[in-house]
Motif scaffolding. Sequence first.
Motif: not given
Lengths: 284, 333
Positions: A32-34, A198-201, A214-216
């Motif tokens: 997860f990237a902040l 996989d996910k970013v915030g 990122p894809r969404n």
Amino acid sequence: MIDAKELTYSYSKGKKNAIEQISFSVDEGEAFALLGPSGAGKSTTQGILTGLLPIQQGEATVAGTDLHHLSRSMFNKIGVSFEQSNVYGKLTALENLEFYRKLFDGSAIDPMTLLKQVGLDQVADKRADTFSKGMKHRLTFARSMINQPQIWFLDEPTTGLDPAIASQIKQIIKERKASGTTILLTTHNMVLADELSDKVGFIIDGQLKLVDTPRNLKLRYGEKLVQVEYKTEDTVKSELLSMVDEQERKRLGDIIHQYEIETMHTREATLEEIFIKVTGRGLV
Amino acid sequence: MLTRIIAVLTRDLKSGLRDAMIAYIMIVPILIAIVLKLLVPSAGANLIHVAVLESADPAFISMLEDHGRVEILADRDALVNRVSAVDDVIGLIETPQGTEMIAGGNEQEGTVEMVTAVVDLWQNRDLEIPVLVRFSDVGWELSPLAQYGTSFLIVFVSVFGGMVVMLNLVEEKQANTLAAINVSAISRLEFVVGKGLLGFILPLFHAFAILLIMGFTSIHIGMTVVVVLSIALISLIFGFVIGIYNDNSMSAVSSMKIGFIPIFGSVFGAMFLDSQWHPFLYWSPFYWAFRSIDQIILQQAVWNDMLLNSLYILLITMMVFALLYKRIKRGFA
């Protein structure tokens, strides 16, 4: 593995909140990237989750430990790589890692193996105060892996490193991710976040504006673009045109008919462009 | 737990030995003790050094030997030659008129007067003195320099342990390594104990090294350990507080130097003030420590007094700790 609910933190006794109502979760093996500019609240969030800052408001659980009842054993399961390298200058690279591994319970990675991974094995017996900034950063990064953490907190892991070393560090992160390590990455480097997470915030002014893959994000907020370079009488001009906007599509048609095309590429929006679109702010 | 405590201790020791200032702090008490030891014999050097002829009265020679060194030479020429040498030797030749003194003229001040006094003693040995003189012990069982110098040095170097702890903490602050420690599995207690151990080990090492160098080999080891450990504790607390709140070693050392004022004040007060003024020093743990060490050196110490003095030190330390506890806790966070 990480569950944050409505975290709020103030350095000024409630006068101004550094972060406000931050909520997100990171599953086991997920990265997860902040993301956010300097001062957005990334490091404060990471500080709370690593136990460096006391939890003031909200709830958080890391590796099954409720941060309201912090237990030292939690630290056997986490590793933290700091943005600013913080190693003992009077100890050698090897001594730094040897010392740090004694502070954990359970098995640890052999310090020499780690030094080899980050390309410091040749200077293992040199004092860290003789190291360059990049070498110290690599030593800090290597130290964060010594206890084989289940959850790995990485604060700007490639900042200030030359491209070759940065690529080496990215490779190590990818390998650990593939082996199941949960990663919380805080960075303002969108390319790095795009590549590793996989996910970013998106975090700005202490508030988490958006969380998704990122894809969404690219599908939802990104436009299909065409970058075209064309020749006029004596100059080469360049334009970035949307493939969705009717007017810009017409403009592209005109350019193709009227001018000699030098280059033409389709391009999808970068995370940085999406960030600016969502938050209205840049990343510096 | 023990592994982590030892890891912190050995790291500090290793790092300290590579730091010029810490290495200096570790070595300098030993050097001061050596210098003090070299100075102490000069207090006992107030003995006469004379040369006499072989023909001198054996009783005269024996009396002279009670007051200093006596060299016996064959004849007058040999005696004159000996007196002419660079050291302070006075030649004495008995003649029918009395004792002839031969001096080189380059003697230290008081040397001739001392020999004259001894010769007078010999010449007036049969004199009936109309007063009764009785000698009594004035309480000086050893050189004041050795006694007070050693006690003062031991109390003073107890601060050095706290100083080393402080400098190691400043290093942690400067490099922000405390953050790395705080995300490891070591507990706050283990870290503090590991850091603090050097603050006890070093004063103990220094105290026994000083006592050994100064020749106080028959002192009570148990009492010495108790007193040194109790005084090291307060130095350690100051070391922690100053170390946590200073980002560079120079400002930390400057702050620590303020601690020297109560040490000097209490020790010199205990030495020179009349006992009626001593209650004004009771607030200082260094006063009690100095008194204890002094008694230990004089071999007059008894466990009750030592434990009571150490209790005073601990009570004062606890009060200081209670006042500074919040600052220490905040600093570590």
